[in-house]
Motif scaffolding. Structure first.
Motif, PDB file in Angstrom:
ATOM      1  N   THR A  48      34.068  57.520  29.681  1.00 24.10           N
ATOM      2  CA  THR A  48      34.115  56.198  30.289  1.00 24.10           C
ATOM      3  C   THR A  48      35.552  55.883  30.656  1.00 24.10           C
ATOM      4  O   THR A  48      36.486  56.379  30.045  1.00 24.10           O
ATOM      5  CB  THR A  48      33.577  55.113  29.330  1.00 24.10           C
ATOM      6  OG1 THR A  48      34.365  55.138  28.144  1.00 24.10           O
ATOM      7  CG2 THR A  48      32.131  55.337  28.985  1.00 24.10           C
ATOM      8  N   GLN A  49      35.705  55.060  31.655  1.00 28.22           N
ATOM      9  CA  GLN A  49      37.053  54.676  32.053  1.00 28.22           C
ATOM     10  C   GLN A  49      37.549  53.579  31.110  1.00 28.22           C
ATOM     11  O   GLN A  49      36.828  52.628  30.812  1.00 28.22           O
ATOM     12  CB  GLN A  49      37.074  54.167  33.481  1.00 28.22           C
ATOM     13  CG  GLN A  49      36.828  55.250  34.499  1.00 28.22           C
ATOM     14  CD  GLN A  49      36.975  54.720  35.917  1.00 28.22           C
ATOM     15  OE1 GLN A  49      36.997  53.517  36.151  1.00 28.22           O
ATOM     16  NE2 GLN A  49      37.069  55.623  36.867  1.00 28.22           N
ATOM     17  N   THR A  50      38.776  53.760  30.674  1.00 25.82           N
ATOM     18  CA  THR A  50      39.350  52.733  29.821  1.00 25.82           C
ATOM     19  C   THR A  50      39.776  51.563  30.687  1.00 25.82           C
ATOM     20  O   THR A  50      40.263  51.749  31.816  1.00 25.82           O
ATOM     21  CB  THR A  50      40.563  53.267  29.042  1.00 25.82           C
ATOM     22  OG1 THR A  50      41.516  53.782  29.966  1.00 25.82           O
ATOM     23  CG2 THR A  50      40.160  54.380  28.094  1.00 25.82           C
ATOM     24  N   PRO A  51      39.572  50.357  30.207  1.00 27.08           N
ATOM     25  CA  PRO A  51      39.983  49.196  31.007  1.00 27.08           C
ATOM     26  C   PRO A  51      41.489  49.228  31.265  1.00 27.08           C
ATOM     27  O   PRO A  51      42.270  49.508  30.368  1.00 27.08           O
ATOM     28  CB  PRO A  51      39.610  47.997  30.139  1.00 27.08           C
ATOM     29  CG  PRO A  51      38.769  48.519  29.036  1.00 27.08           C
ATOM     30  CD  PRO A  51      39.003  49.987  28.938  1.00 27.08           C
ATOM     31  N   LYS A  52      41.848  48.966  32.505  1.00 26.86           N
ATOM     32  CA  LYS A  52      43.260  48.952  32.872  1.00 26.86           C
ATOM     33  C   LYS A  52      43.775  47.523  32.763  1.00 26.86           C
ATOM     34  O   LYS A  52      43.045  46.565  33.038  1.00 26.86           O
ATOM     35  CB  LYS A  52      43.437  49.492  34.289  1.00 26.86           C
ATOM     36  CG  LYS A  52      43.024  50.946  34.387  1.00 26.86           C
ATOM     37  CD  LYS A  52      43.240  51.497  35.761  1.00 26.86           C
ATOM     38  CE  LYS A  52      42.787  52.950  35.780  1.00 26.86           C
ATOM     39  NZ  LYS A  52      42.869  53.544  37.070  1.00 26.86           N
ATOM     40  N   PRO A  53      45.027  47.371  32.375  1.00 24.52           N
ATOM     41  CA  PRO A  53      45.575  46.014  32.269  1.00 24.52           C
ATOM     42  C   PRO A  53      45.605  45.319  33.631  1.00 24.52           C
ATOM     43  O   PRO A  53      45.843  45.959  34.655  1.00 24.52           O
ATOM     44  CB  PRO A  53      46.983  46.227  31.735  1.00 24.52           C
ATOM     45  CG  PRO A  53      47.267  47.676  31.818  1.00 24.52           C
ATOM     46  CD  PRO A  53      45.987  48.392  32.025  1.00 24.52           C
ATOM     47  N   ARG A  54      45.284  44.044  33.617  1.00 28.07           N
ATOM     48  CA  ARG A  54      45.311  43.250  34.851  1.00 28.07           C
ATOM     49  C   ARG A  54      46.417  42.217  34.753  1.00 28.07           C
ATOM     50  O   ARG A  54      46.694  41.689  33.677  1.00 28.07           O
ATOM     51  CB  ARG A  54      43.989  42.499  35.032  1.00 28.07           C
ATOM     52  CG  ARG A  54      42.846  43.357  35.378  1.00 28.07           C
ATOM     53  CD  ARG A  54      41.568  42.596  35.609  1.00 28.07           C
ATOM     54  NE  ARG A  54      41.723  41.145  35.625  1.00 28.07           N
ATOM     55  CZ  ARG A  54      40.749  40.282  35.754  1.00 28.07           C
ATOM     56  NH1 ARG A  54      39.524  40.715  35.874  1.00 28.07           N
ATOM     57  NH2 ARG A  54      40.956  38.991  35.768  1.00 28.07           N
ATOM     58  N   HIS A  55      47.019  41.942  35.867  1.00 22.39           N
ATOM     59  CA  HIS A  55      48.026  40.880  35.948  1.00 22.39           C
ATOM     60  C   HIS A  55      47.393  39.687  36.663  1.00 22.39           C
ATOM     61  O   HIS A  55      46.861  39.846  37.755  1.00 22.39           O
ATOM     62  CB  HIS A  55      49.270  41.361  36.704  1.00 22.39           C
ATOM     63  CG  HIS A  55      49.997  42.461  35.979  1.00 22.39           C
ATOM     64  ND1 HIS A  55      50.833  42.216  34.929  1.00 22.39           N
ATOM     65  CD2 HIS A  55      49.989  43.790  36.160  1.00 22.39           C
ATOM     66  CE1 HIS A  55      51.318  43.362  34.489  1.00 22.39           C
ATOM     67  NE2 HIS A  55      50.810  44.349  35.215  1.00 22.39           N
ATOM     68  N   ILE A  56      47.431  38.561  36.024  1.00 23.45           N
ATOM     69  CA  ILE A  56      46.872  37.364  36.617  1.00 23.45           C
ATOM     70  C   ILE A  56      48.033  36.400  36.888  1.00 23.45           C
ATOM     71  O   ILE A  56      48.789  36.071  35.981  1.00 23.45           O
ATOM     72  CB  ILE A  56      45.848  36.699  35.671  1.00 23.45           C
ATOM     73  CG1 ILE A  56      44.714  37.698  35.389  1.00 23.45           C
ATOM     74  CG2 ILE A  56      45.317  35.402  36.267  1.00 23.45           C
ATOM     75  CD1 ILE A  56      43.754  37.219  34.333  1.00 23.45           C
ATOM     76  N   LYS A  57      48.139  36.028  38.125  1.00 26.77           N
ATOM     77  CA  LYS A  57      49.216  35.123  38.519  1.00 26.77           C
ATOM     78  C   LYS A  57      48.790  33.699  38.161  1.00 26.77           C
ATOM     79  O   LYS A  57      47.699  33.235  38.524  1.00 26.77           O
ATOM     80  CB  LYS A  57      49.476  35.233  40.020  1.00 26.77           C
ATOM     81  CG  LYS A  57      50.649  34.421  40.464  1.00 26.77           C
ATOM     82  CD  LYS A  57      50.932  34.661  41.932  1.00 26.77           C
ATOM     83  CE  LYS A  57      52.118  33.841  42.364  1.00 26.77           C
ATOM     84  NZ  LYS A  57      52.433  34.057  43.772  1.00 26.77           N
ATOM     85  N   VAL A  58      49.635  33.022  37.440  1.00 30.54           N
ATOM     86  CA  VAL A  58      49.379  31.626  37.052  1.00 30.54           C
ATOM     87  C   VAL A  58      50.162  30.719  37.979  1.00 30.54           C
ATOM     88  O   VAL A  58      51.371  30.875  38.090  1.00 30.54           O
ATOM     89  CB  VAL A  58      49.771  31.365  35.575  1.00 30.54           C
ATOM     90  CG1 VAL A  58      49.544  29.940  35.197  1.00 30.54           C
ATOM     91  CG2 VAL A  58      49.024  32.326  34.654  1.00 30.54           C
ATOM     92  N   THR A  59      49.450  29.854  38.642  1.00 28.71           N
ATOM     93  CA  THR A  59      50.122  28.919  39.558  1.00 28.71           C
ATOM     94  C   THR A  59      50.042  27.500  39.008  1.00 28.71           C
ATOM     95  O   THR A  59      49.092  27.137  38.308  1.00 28.71           O
ATOM     96  CB  THR A  59      49.465  28.962  40.944  1.00 28.71           C
ATOM     97  OG1 THR A  59      48.089  28.637  40.832  1.00 28.71           O
ATOM     98  CG2 THR A  59      49.602  30.341  41.575  1.00 28.71           C
ATOM     99  N   GLU A  60      51.041  26.743  39.302  1.00 29.53           N
ATOM    100  CA  GLU A  60      51.093  25.361  38.851  1.00 29.53           C
ATOM    101  C   GLU A  60      50.432  24.477  39.899  1.00 29.53           C
ATOM    102  O   GLU A  60      50.663  24.630  41.082  1.00 29.53           O
ATOM    103  CB  GLU A  60      52.557  24.947  38.675  1.00 29.53           C
ATOM    104  CG  GLU A  60      52.735  23.633  37.980  1.00 29.53           C
ATOM    105  CD  GLU A  60      54.205  23.328  37.750  1.00 29.53           C
ATOM    106  OE1 GLU A  60      54.496  22.150  37.553  1.00 29.53           O
ATOM    107  OE2 GLU A  60      55.040  24.243  37.756  1.00 29.53           O
ATOM    108  N   SER A  61      49.585  23.574  39.456  1.00 28.76           N
ATOM    109  CA  SER A  61      48.912  22.709  40.429  1.00 28.76           C
ATOM    110  C   SER A  61      49.415  21.294  40.366  1.00 28.76           C
ATOM    111  O   SER A  61      50.081  20.861  39.491  1.00 28.76           O
ATOM    112  CB  SER A  61      47.402  22.717  40.201  1.00 28.76           C
ATOM    113  OG  SER A  61      47.091  22.348  38.889  1.00 28.76           O
TER     114      SER A  61
END
Length: 61
Positions: A48-61
């Motif tokens: 199985t493929q190991t989950p790869k790290p994701r980068h989530i951009k946090v924006t200010e609203s």
């Protein structure tokens, strides 16, 4: 001078072969396969493929 009357033959065992092995937990059991070609067994196992790290951009609203 010939070798008349001499029969030489090589033999190999035939019949059922059973081999058991423990597989790692990250194996896709439904994708395990085996083939036999010219008397040589080949077993293929997909991991199985190991989950790869994701980068989530946090924006200010």
């Amino acid at each position: 001078m010939g070798r008349e009357g001499v029969l030489r033959r090589s033999t190999r065992r035939t019949g059922r072969l059973e081999y058991q092995a423990l597989l790692p937990a990250d194996v896709r059991a439904e994708e395990v396969g085996a083939t036999l070609h010219d008397g040589v067994p080949t077993v293929t196992v997909s991991k199985t493929q190991t989950p790869k790290p994701r980068h989530i951009k946090v924006t200010e609203s």
